[in-house]
Design a protein around this motif. Structure first.
Motif, short mmCIF file in Angstrom:
data_model
loop_
_atom_site.label_atom_id
_atom_site.label_comp_id
_atom_site.label_asym_id
_atom_site.label_seq_id
_atom_site.Cartn_x
_atom_site.Cartn_y
_atom_site.Cartn_z
N LEU A 78 0.87 -1.18 0.00
CA LEU A 78 0.00 0.00 0.00
C LEU A 78 0.91 1.23 0.00
N ASP A 79 0.84 2.03 -1.06
CA ASP A 79 1.76 3.14 -1.26
C ASP A 79 1.05 4.48 -1.10
N SER A 80 1.66 5.38 -0.31
CA SER A 80 1.08 6.70 -0.11
C SER A 80 2.17 7.76 -0.11
N LEU A 104 -0.09 -5.88 5.73
CA LEU A 104 0.28 -4.90 4.72
C LEU A 104 1.77 -4.58 4.73
N PHE A 105 2.25 -4.18 3.58
CA PHE A 105 3.58 -3.63 3.40
C PHE A 105 3.36 -2.15 3.12
N VAL A 106 3.55 -1.31 4.14
CA VAL A 106 3.18 0.10 4.05
C VAL A 106 4.37 0.92 3.55
N ALA A 107 4.14 1.60 2.43
CA ALA A 107 5.17 2.44 1.82
C ALA A 107 4.67 3.88 1.76
N THR A 108 5.54 4.81 2.08
CA THR A 108 5.21 6.22 1.90
C THR A 108 6.48 6.97 1.52
N LYS A 109 6.45 8.31 1.60
CA LYS A 109 7.53 9.09 1.01
C LYS A 109 7.83 10.32 1.86
N TYR A 163 13.00 -0.56 4.76
CA TYR A 163 13.64 -0.40 3.46
C TYR A 163 13.63 1.07 3.07
N LEU A 164 14.56 1.46 2.21
CA LEU A 164 14.59 2.84 1.72
C LEU A 164 14.70 2.84 0.20
N GLY A 165 14.22 3.94 -0.39
CA GLY A 165 14.24 4.01 -1.85
C GLY A 165 14.02 5.42 -2.36
N ILE A 166 13.89 5.53 -3.68
CA ILE A 166 13.66 6.82 -4.34
C ILE A 166 12.52 6.64 -5.34
N THR A 167 11.91 7.76 -5.74
CA THR A 167 10.81 7.69 -6.70
C THR A 167 10.91 8.82 -7.72
#
Length: 300
Positions: A78-80, A104-109, A163-167
């Protein structure tokens, strides 16, 4: 013809409808892909929250059915983002209400300039999403990327993020994304990728695969424009070879069948569309020859 009309026509058919198939989905295993940096597996179809979850909290009840069905049908990612209005708050309230956090695998920014401002924004996201730790924190659109990645390395070490990342969401910035993939130790990259926006195939996706970086596809329907154009066209007969009964399923399966792809995150506020989307995660994946057929059919 709208997507709803298209689904209604298929539902009138003899038992091959996406909605009928959706009822069987929980008895099957949804396709998954491993996160290269850990081996943890994620379902190939996730869900975005841009626009769809940005509603007043007292108007969010219809979305509860969406999120519950998403989980029941095998969804997890679930990405927000804090730039998505009330989406984090609305999603977090539902996660808590239905006890969905473990599922859930909760992703945000993070999307702001400055170290202290970034820390404050990420803490606020954690509170709104009622998720500690956050599974994936991403530097949105590369905004102050070096500063936030430095913070996130410390947060990952301390267990505040897993985890960490870029978009990014435009092909014009793929070059900048590629430079970061080459220079930084990242777990994830999220980029725009679809039949209609396939520039990432040239360099970005192969680089991510070679570097062991998981890939999330945003805009898997090219913002919806691609899908609108296709709904009036008959679905190719060969779509059944990969168990697709609608254009949305075919377009999503094109995306998630790419060898570098971890998952796609279509957004929707309609339960019929959610069920239809989730079917792309089940059954036979497309090989390279089938992916070419899908692309040619969608672009013709």
């Amino acid at each position: 013809m709208t997507r709803r009309d298209s689904l209604r026509i298929m539902a009138a058919g003899a038992g091959s409808t996406a909605l009928a198939n959706a009822a069987d989905a929980p008895t099957k295993a949804i396709n998954t892909r491993a996160i290269p940096s850990s081996g943890e597996k994620l379902p190939v179809i996730g869900m975005g929250t841009w626009q769809t979850f940005d509603v007043p909290p007292d108007k969010a009840a219809p979305l509860e059915q969406i999120l519950q069905a998403f989980v029941e049908l095998g969804g997890k990612v679930l990405d927000s983002s804090p730039m998505y209005g009330k989406s984090e708050e609305v999603a977090g309230a539902m996660i808590a209400k239905f006890g969905l956090r473990p599922k859930l695998f909760v992703a945000t920014k993070v999307w702001i300039d400055g170290k202290d401002q970034g820390i404050a924004q990420m803490k606020a996201s954690m509170e709104k999403l009622q998720s500690k730790p956050i599974d994936l924190m991403q530097v949105h659109n590369l905004k102050d990327v070096a500063v936030h990645l430095d913070t996130l390395r410390g947060w990952k070490k301390d267990g505040l993020v897993r985890y960490l990342g870029i978009t990014h969401y435009t092909a014009s910035q793929h070059g900048a994304v590629e430079k970061l993939l080459a220079a930084e130790a990242l777990d994830f990259v999220q980029i725009n990728y679809s039949v209609g926006e396939s520039d990432a195939e040239k360099t970005l996706l192969p680089m991510a695969k070679d570097r062991g970086i998981a890939v999330i596809a945003n805009r898997p329907f090219a913002g919806g424009e691609l899908l609108k154009a296709l709904l009036a066209k008959p679905l190719p007969e060969w779509a059944k070879e990969i168990e697709c009964t609608s254009w949305p399923q075919l377009l999503l399966k094109f995306v998630v069948s790419h060898p570098a792809m971890t998952c796609a995150i279509p957004a929707t506020s309609k339960i019929a569309h959610l069920r239809d989307n989730m079917q792309a995660g089940y059954g036979t994946m497309a090989d390279e020859a089938m992916r070419k057929k899908i692309a040619e059919a969608a672009r013709s």
